[in-house]
Design an enzyme around this catalytic site. Sequence first.
Site, PDB file in Angstrom:
ATOM      1  N   GLU A  35     -69.082  58.144-120.384  1.00 23.43           N
ATOM      2  CA  GLU A  35     -69.916  57.222-120.988  1.00 23.43           C
ATOM      3  C   GLU A  35     -70.957  56.690-120.332  1.00 23.43           C
ATOM      4  O   GLU A  35     -70.533  56.089-119.146  1.00 23.43           O
ATOM      5  CB  GLU A  35     -68.986  56.078-121.647  1.00 23.43           C
ATOM      6  CG  GLU A  35     -69.978  55.358-122.962  1.00 23.43           C
ATOM      7  CD  GLU A  35     -68.920  54.284-123.380  1.00 23.43           C
ATOM      8  OE1 GLU A  35     -69.508  53.274-123.825  1.00 23.43           O
ATOM      9  OE2 GLU A  35     -67.777  54.168-123.409  1.00 23.43           O
ATOM     10  N   ARG A 261     -54.316  57.100-114.656  1.00 18.74           N
ATOM     11  CA  ARG A 261     -55.570  56.715-114.069  1.00 18.74           C
ATOM     12  C   ARG A 261     -55.287  56.219-112.540  1.00 18.74           C
ATOM     13  O   ARG A 261     -54.244  55.831-112.326  1.00 18.74           O
ATOM     14  CB  ARG A 261     -56.445  55.464-114.933  1.00 18.74           C
ATOM     15  CG  ARG A 261     -55.633  54.330-115.054  1.00 18.74           C
ATOM     16  CD  ARG A 261     -56.437  53.530-116.132  1.00 18.74           C
ATOM     17  NE  ARG A 261     -57.649  53.202-115.784  1.00 18.74           N
ATOM     18  CZ  ARG A 261     -58.776  53.486-116.476  1.00 18.74           C
ATOM     19  NH1 ARG A 261     -58.525  54.398-117.566  1.00 18.74           N
ATOM     20  NH2 ARG A 261     -60.119  53.192-116.148  1.00 18.74           N
ATOM     21  N   LYS A 271     -65.700  49.168-115.054  1.00 18.73           N
ATOM     22  CA  LYS A 271     -67.134  49.112-115.203  1.00 18.73           C
ATOM     23  C   LYS A 271     -67.719  47.939-115.540  1.00 18.73           C
ATOM     24  O   LYS A 271     -68.677  47.472-114.874  1.00 18.73           O
ATOM     25  CB  LYS A 271     -67.594  50.038-116.216  1.00 18.73           C
ATOM     26  CG  LYS A 271     -67.855  51.597-115.521  1.00 18.73           C
ATOM     27  CD  LYS A 271     -68.402  52.436-116.448  1.00 18.73           C
ATOM     28  CE  LYS A 271     -67.307  52.995-117.335  1.00 18.73           C
ATOM     29  NZ  LYS A 271     -67.861  54.184-118.162  1.00 18.73           N
TER      30      LYS A 271
HETATM   31  P1  ATP Z   1     -63.905  52.010-117.112  1.00 22.02           P
HETATM   32  O1  ATP Z   1     -62.437  51.615-117.466  1.00 22.02           O
HETATM   33  O2  ATP Z   1     -64.247  51.911-115.619  1.00 22.02           O
HETATM   34  O3  ATP Z   1     -64.862  51.525-117.994  1.00 22.02           O
HETATM   35  P2  ATP Z   1     -64.048  54.361-118.545  1.00 22.02           P
HETATM   36  O4  ATP Z   1     -62.758  55.130-118.666  1.00 22.02           O
HETATM   37  O5  ATP Z   1     -64.609  53.581-119.754  1.00 22.02           O
HETATM   38  O6  ATP Z   1     -64.112  53.587-117.300  1.00 22.02           O
HETATM   39  P3  ATP Z   1     -65.779  56.549-119.264  1.00 22.02           P
HETATM   40  O7  ATP Z   1     -67.271  56.967-118.647  1.00 22.02           O
HETATM   41  O8  ATP Z   1     -65.331  56.711-120.551  1.00 22.02           O
HETATM   42  O9  ATP Z   1     -65.076  55.363-118.406  1.00 22.02           O
HETATM   43  O10 ATP Z   1     -64.649  57.754-118.161  1.00 22.02           O
HETATM   44  C1  ATP Z   1     -64.984  59.143-118.193  1.00 22.02           C
HETATM   45  C2  ATP Z   1     -63.715  60.096-117.622  1.00 22.02           C
HETATM   46  O11 ATP Z   1     -63.352  59.307-116.523  1.00 22.02           O
HETATM   47  C3  ATP Z   1     -62.705  59.624-118.833  1.00 22.02           C
HETATM   48  O12 ATP Z   1     -62.240  60.943-119.158  1.00 22.02           O
HETATM   49  C4  ATP Z   1     -61.762  58.767-118.191  1.00 22.02           C
HETATM   50  O13 ATP Z   1     -60.398  58.930-118.509  1.00 22.02           O
HETATM   51  C5  ATP Z   1     -61.961  59.181-116.628  1.00 22.02           C
HETATM   52  N1  ATP Z   1     -61.482  57.992-115.784  1.00 22.02           N
HETATM   53  C6  ATP Z   1     -62.170  56.652-115.854  1.00 22.02           C
HETATM   54  N2  ATP Z   1     -61.600  55.781-115.048  1.00 22.02           N
HETATM   55  C7  ATP Z   1     -60.466  56.564-114.385  1.00 22.02           C
HETATM   56  C8  ATP Z   1     -59.635  56.309-113.491  1.00 22.02           C
HETATM   57  N3  ATP Z   1     -59.421  55.192-112.943  1.00 22.02           N
HETATM   58  N4  ATP Z   1     -58.424  57.329-113.048  1.00 22.02           N
HETATM   59  C9  ATP Z   1     -58.959  58.442-113.708  1.00 22.02           C
HETATM   60  N5  ATP Z   1     -59.785  58.810-114.732  1.00 22.02           N
HETATM   61  C10 ATP Z   1     -60.451  57.994-114.878  1.00 22.02           C
HETATM   62 MG    MG Z   2     -64.038  55.182-121.488  1.00 19.42          MG
END
Ligand code: ATP
Ligand code: MG
Length: 560
Positions: A35, A261, A271
């Site tokens: 995102e 994760r 984030k």
């Molecule tokens: P955050 O929780 O930091 O805001 P998010 O999951 O909302 O992260 P996205 O931009 O949606 O951020 O993430 C893109 C991809 O990265 C998704 O497929 C998500 O599952 C993966 N991802 C995000 N954080 C992790 C993590 N800590 N470990 C593994 N994969 C991750």
């Molecule tokens: Mg997300």
Amino acid sequence: MSENEQKSKDFIREIIDHDLETGKHDHIHTRFPPEPNGYLHIGHAKSICLNFGIAEEYDGLCNLRFDDTNPSKEEMEYVDSIKEDIHWLGFDWDDRLYFASDYFQQMYDYALELVKKGKAYVDDSSAEEISAYRGTLTHPGKESPYRNRSVEENLNLIQRMKEGEFKDGEKVLRAKIDMSHPNLNMRDPIMYRILHASHHHTGDKWCIYPSYDWAHGLEDSIEGITHSLCTLEFENHRPLYDWFIDQLDDVYHPQQIEFARLNLSYTIMSKRMLKQLIDEGYVDGWDDPRLPTIKGLRRRGFSPASIRHFCKEIGIAKVNSLIDYAFLEHCVRQDLNKTAPRFMGVLRPLKVVIDNYPEDQVEYMEAVNNPEDESAGTRKIPFSKTLYIERTDFMENPSKKFYRLSLGREVRLRYGYFIRCTDVVKDGDEIVEIHCTYDPETKGGYAPDGRRVKATMHFVSADHAVDAEVRLYNRLFTVEDPAGVKNKKFTDFINSDSKETISHCKIEPNITSLKPYDTFQFERNGYFVIDPDTTSDHLMINRSVALRGKWKNFRHQQKK
Ligand code: ATP
Ligand code: MG
């Protein structure tokens, strides 16, 4: 056998093997779906390495898709930076760069299909009412009074929602599933909200926006993703994604697989929290070397290879765990040990005058650039009458275990000579400089008579030294899981000693051949990187990681 093949395959690769063997798939197609609402961090790197890595290993494809369904929080700046970071990590999406917003029309058409099938309805309830009617894990929800609108009325209303006839929040489109379903995600989830907002990609074309749950599975379906890999928190959304796809005619059904994760000790990964650290001035920006962002790690001197290696080593599991930050540092050390050229840099200089060394003489000593890589060659380092050594390498009154320089004692200067300390000059309690003699027979650091010294130290010639500001970094937080302590804010655990800036460090002149982001080792002091804020008259250097067991390793290298 490569390191990769020796390790047993993770459960995702086992599923893929099985799907290929049984003929369920004849090709593999994955995607990384960020995102664009922040910068990537090392958790994303895990997902990038997994998705792009699997595509590489199975001769398949991996898309980069921006999951840009939420117009209010997303910005083009993030899109560019995310692309940059993925390339920096060493992966590429070729011509497969997609935006979820490109599918808004298709998603809307799918929504009309559900409305026509009586599987979705327009609800006039407020957000509060919807939430109150939702029920809890132990209590079933209640059906909305608008749930049984006719298909014609629903069709009419969704079209008018799309045309902009209603205000934000006045109506939503909901799936008609089951208000007493044990999985709360199945209790008539919202598919569309009204939001009169400009979108970075579609401008003002839309004033209704799909919910994440409605959009996400469809995006994977539209792109023909065979394996939708996502983190565990989406496990109980899978039945909903499956339900949506099953209601629609002739759409491709991807398989979602969830994995744990990455959580890393002494840091945070969300984030929102990262943004707070920056906005509230705890760190110096998105690329602060203390942050686990890709930009921060890069500025810290962590190489792409070391991050990829780290992601491979931690593996893929079904259960969440906390990985030790020290393991990441270990991976960085392993990589930089093989690749980083060596330099001499004195962080806290003490002036040394070699009394019996000719006044204007300069000798250029041959130094090995990287003992781990012969092809890195050698360089010349100047030796002269006035040198700098590390303050911590001299003790006026040495303790029992201190083997380095003190009055009357002889040590080796690496690539230089044996020197013996003859005098200490003080200003009050402070040592201003020391005086030594050198043994001209010991050029290169070896005594022809075979006599030994207990210490080998680095030095920099004073007249030739380059001044630098060096930043040493420590953990950003004082506890392993700062976001997980009850009744405390994660900012309560900021480490006030996370950054130490040292000015007027003295560096060997060859350092000027490096450019920003180049990594190197200062012998005995650790691995470092040139900071991008460096200018022609101000050299700035960040320490990536200290050398572990540094002294032992150093002696070992010297003997070779
Ligand atoms: P955050 O929780 O930091 O805001 P998010 O999951 O909302 O992260 P996205 O931009 O949606 O951020 O993430 C893109 C991809 O990265 C998704 O497929 C998500 O599952 C993966 N991802 C995000 N954080 C992790 C993590 N800590 N470990 C593994 N994969 C991750
Ligand atoms: Mg997300």
